[in-house]
Design a protein around this motif. Structure first.
Motif, mmCIF file in Angstrom:
data_model
loop_
_atom_site.group_PDB
_atom_site.id
_atom_site.type_symbol
_atom_site.label_atom_id
_atom_site.label_comp_id
_atom_site.label_asym_id
_atom_site.label_seq_id
_atom_site.Cartn_x
_atom_site.Cartn_y
_atom_site.Cartn_z
ATOM 1 N N TRP A 107 0.850 -1.209 0.000
ATOM 2 C CA TRP A 107 0.000 0.000 0.000
ATOM 3 C C TRP A 107 0.881 1.252 0.000
ATOM 4 N N SER A 110 2.347 1.812 -3.344
ATOM 5 C CA SER A 110 1.336 2.367 -4.252
ATOM 6 C C SER A 110 1.134 3.862 -3.998
ATOM 7 N N TYR A 111 1.042 4.220 -2.716
ATOM 8 C CA TYR A 111 0.792 5.621 -2.358
ATOM 9 C C TYR A 111 1.986 6.527 -2.661
ATOM 10 N N PHE A 114 1.102 7.258 -6.118
ATOM 11 C CA PHE A 114 -0.081 8.133 -6.162
ATOM 12 C C PHE A 114 0.255 9.570 -5.771
ATOM 13 N N TRP A 120 -5.339 10.398 -4.872
ATOM 14 C CA TRP A 120 -6.403 10.078 -3.912
ATOM 15 C C TRP A 120 -7.530 11.109 -3.876
ATOM 16 N N LEU A 128 -9.264 5.273 -0.496
ATOM 17 C CA LEU A 128 -8.555 4.122 0.083
ATOM 18 C C LEU A 128 -9.434 2.875 0.102
ATOM 19 N N GLU A 131 -11.956 2.902 -3.936
ATOM 20 C CA GLU A 131 -11.288 2.828 -5.238
ATOM 21 C C GLU A 131 -10.021 1.975 -5.219
ATOM 22 N N TYR A 132 -9.199 2.116 -4.160
ATOM 23 C CA TYR A 132 -7.915 1.396 -4.133
ATOM 24 C C TYR A 132 -8.067 -0.031 -3.610
ATOM 25 N N ALA A 148 -4.410 -3.623 -8.135
ATOM 26 C CA ALA A 148 -3.631 -2.453 -7.693
ATOM 27 C C ALA A 148 -2.813 -2.759 -6.444
#
Length: 503
Positions: A107, A110-111, A114, A120, A128, A131-132, A148
């Motif tokens: 996570w 990924s962030y 992002f 976001w 969170l 969508e994610y 994802a």
């Protein structure tokens, strides 16, 4: 008998031990725990807990690994044949933790990506969970894998297994020499930027202002011991395994003090950074700091993106630095957690390191897919709570009581530690381990059991909590006994001589 791998330098070992201790909990757990338990006043019970439980247990585990030269199961088997299961229990706890901890790192990875575009949006919570994570509506539902999450998860395991494959000196030591200093530099940059924000002073006042009324509250002292225990990587089999790679001449007690204070120093730094930005968020929203304080996943993946959205300048850069810091903090801990079962499997079954990495790491990576599903967050939440409260805390209690009271080994271990250390341990160390720690951990267990029998954790359905909480906590104990039944190969249980260790 094959010579045991060793650290290349003392700094390499300390960086690896500190890297194991410094993880996600330092950043998202400590600040909220400190704030909720007396603010500045919390540092007194926290320091007391560090000196009467944290560092004494670190010294104990460093001494065990250094003296008996093995993974946790082999170390306990050499200590006393009837205690090998405790080592396996610790290793299996680490195995379970590695399966979901890797997903949280995914996570964060990924962030980090992002953050370049603040993907976001304004509704960070909706992003969170909806969508994610594409979170299922009902706990206990697996659903399907979330692409994802799956892609960065694969990357996390590739990095982890590649480091472990390279071994102690060329893999773990090199990785920590890169990751940990980078993490500290990144976090210093974050803190410097954070303390210059509008509202930062109010946030820091909220964090450091002592609430002396709380100091006499037993729950505050319990929270301090709990934080120290869970943040120092003790009773995870990690410190026993890492110290087993130390050369013969190693200053055990000094290393323990450096590791303990390095971990606490980073926690303090994290508190300053987190509460500076929480003060900024409170000012932007026109509310009190107390209304924006959060810990855990909510702080990292919901509140921090909200804060980043409102930054006056360079918000994308701050976001990238923050989530990259989380990724690095997670990776140094994941590597150490995984090394416990790689080392244990390699020694018990007499297989090559490559097979142990691919076997142990491969199975853990496959199980991690459960937490990358639609229902992954629910599974993660329950497994994490029970494996920590009825795994780590309980095995820590069993470890200390067994060594101090059943086997009465503290004098022998004290002699060994003092023979190689500058700082001598004496009555303080033995009283901490034989009296203070068992009382505190015993009460923690009693309190946890009472709380969880009264009501289900998190308000979850009873069947869900039993299947994925209580049963997993029990399963690691049962498997620990099962694995300890298999006989070791001839000669393995004899402790290497000084000549074998130093060669």
């Amino acid at each position: 008998m094959e010579n045991r791998q060793q650290w290349g330098t003392r700094a390499g070992f300390i960086l690896a031990a500190a890297g194991s201790a410094i993880g996600l909990g330092n950043i998202w757990r400590f600040p909220a725990v400190a704030y909720e338990n007396g603010g500045g006043a919390f540092f007194f019970p926290y320091l007391f807990a560090l000196l009467t439980a944290g560092i004494p247990i670190l010294i104990l585990e460093f001494t065990l690994g250094h003296k008996y030269r093995g993974s946790a199961p082999l170390t306990f088997a050499r200590l006393s044949k009837g205690t090998e299961w405790i080592g396996w229990w610790q290793v299996l706890i680490s195995f379970v933790i590695s399966t979901y901890y890797s997903v949280v790192i995914a996570w964060a990875m990924s962030y980090t990506y992002f953050a370049f575009t603040s993907k976001w949006g304004e509704d960070t919570g909706g992003f969170l969970f909806g969508e994610y994570l594409k979170l299922a509506e009902t706990p206990g539902t697996f659903g399907s894998l979330v692409p994802a999450v799956l892609i960065p998860l694969l990357l996390v395991w590739i990095i982890n297994l590649a480091v472990l494959y390279k071994g102690v000196r060329k893999g773990i030591e090199v990785a920590n020499k890169i990751f940990l200093p980078t993490l500290v530099v990144l976090f210093f940059i974050i803190v410097i930027r954070a303390v210059t924000l509008d509202g930062a002073v109010e946030g820091l006042n909220a964090f450091f202002k002592p609430n002396w009324d709380q100091i006499m509250n037993g729950k505050v002292w319990l929270a301090a011991y709990s934080q120290i225990f869970f943040s120092l990587s003790i009773a995870f089999a990690i410190m026993i395994t890492y110290s087993s790679y130390l050369p013969k001449k190693s200053d055990i007690t000094n290393n323990a003090f450096i590791t303990g204070f390095a971990n606490s120093g980073f926690e303090l730094l994290a508190g300053i950074g987190v509460f500076s930005v929480l003060g900024f968020l409170a000012q932007q929203q026109g509310v009190e700091v107390s209304e924006v304080v959060k810990g855990g996943v909510g702080l990292a993946f919901v509140v921090f993106p909200q804060i980043i959205n409102q930054f006056p300048a360079f918000n994308e850069l701050f976001g990238v630095l923050f989530f990259l810091s989380l990724t690095l903090a997670g990776l140094t801990s994941l590597i150490s957690i995984s090394e416990t079962y790689v080392s244990a499997v390699q020694e018990k079954f007499g297989i090559s390191r490559t097979k142990a990495v691919l076997g142990g790491g491969g199975v853990a990576a496959l199980i991690a897919l459960v937490f990358a599903s639609n229902g992954g967050l629910y599974f993660l939440d329950v497994v994490d709570y029970f494996i920590n409260n009825f795994g780590v805390a309980l095995v820590g209690l069993v470890e200390v009581v067994t060594i101090a009271w059943v086997l009465k080994e503290l004098n022998a271990l004290q002699t060994h530690a003092n023979s190689v250390s500058d700082i001598m341990v004496g009555a303080w160390w033995k009283v901490s381990l034989s009296v203070v720690t068992p009382i505190v951990l015993g009460y923690m267990m009693f309190d946890s059991i009472k709380t969880n029998l009264k009501e289900n954790y998190g308000g979850y359905d009873t069947l869900f909590v039993v299947k994925y909480g209580w049963m997993i906590a029990a399963l690691v104990i049962v498997l620990g006994f099962v694995l300890s039944v298999k006989r070791w190969k001839d000669g393995v249980l004899s402790v290497p001589t000084d000549k074998e260790v130093s060669s």
